[in-house]
Motif scaffolding. Structure first.
Motif, short mmCIF file in Angstrom:
data_model
loop_
_atom_site.label_atom_id
_atom_site.label_comp_id
_atom_site.label_asym_id
_atom_site.label_seq_id
_atom_site.Cartn_x
_atom_site.Cartn_y
_atom_site.Cartn_z
N UNK A 159 0.56 44.04 -38.89
CA UNK A 159 1.87 44.45 -38.37
C UNK A 159 1.87 45.96 -38.07
N UNK A 160 2.51 46.30 -36.97
CA UNK A 160 2.54 47.70 -36.58
C UNK A 160 3.95 48.26 -36.73
N UNK B 85 9.73 54.18 -36.83
CA UNK B 85 9.15 53.56 -38.02
C UNK B 85 9.55 52.11 -38.22
N UNK B 86 10.29 51.57 -37.26
CA UNK B 86 10.70 50.17 -37.34
C UNK B 86 9.53 49.22 -37.09
N UNK C 272 9.83 47.37 -30.32
CA UNK C 272 10.40 47.72 -31.61
C UNK C 272 11.67 46.94 -31.85
N UNK C 273 11.78 46.35 -33.02
CA UNK C 273 12.98 45.58 -33.34
C UNK C 273 14.14 46.49 -33.71
#
Ligand code: ZN
Length: 69
Positions: A1-2, A8-9, A22-23
């Motif tokens: 996972x990135x 930073x999400x 990004x979520x």
């Protein structure tokens, strides 16, 4: 996972668009861009950390030299 280099999400990989998105903030980039941005942010953060450390050391020196006189 990135993780998102911007916030930073959590980044999720979308197979259809072949992009990581990004979520949290919605930033979308491909693997290469993600790698480059992560490296850039990391080196910028290190630069800031280094400058901060230098400032702290200077402050320590300044305070201790003040105490001595
Ligand atoms: Zn983000």
């Amino acid at each position: 996972m990135r993780n998102c280099p911007e916030c930073g999400g959590v980044m999720v990989y979308e197979r259809t668009s072949k992009l990581y998105s990004c979520t949290s903030c919605g930033t979308a980039m491909n693997a290469q861009e993600l790698l480059e941005t992560t490296e850039r942010v990391k080196s910028e953060r290190e630069k800031v950390e280094k400058a901060k450390r230098w400032k702290d050391e200077y402050l320590d020196w300044w305070l201790s030299s003040k105490e001595r006189s």
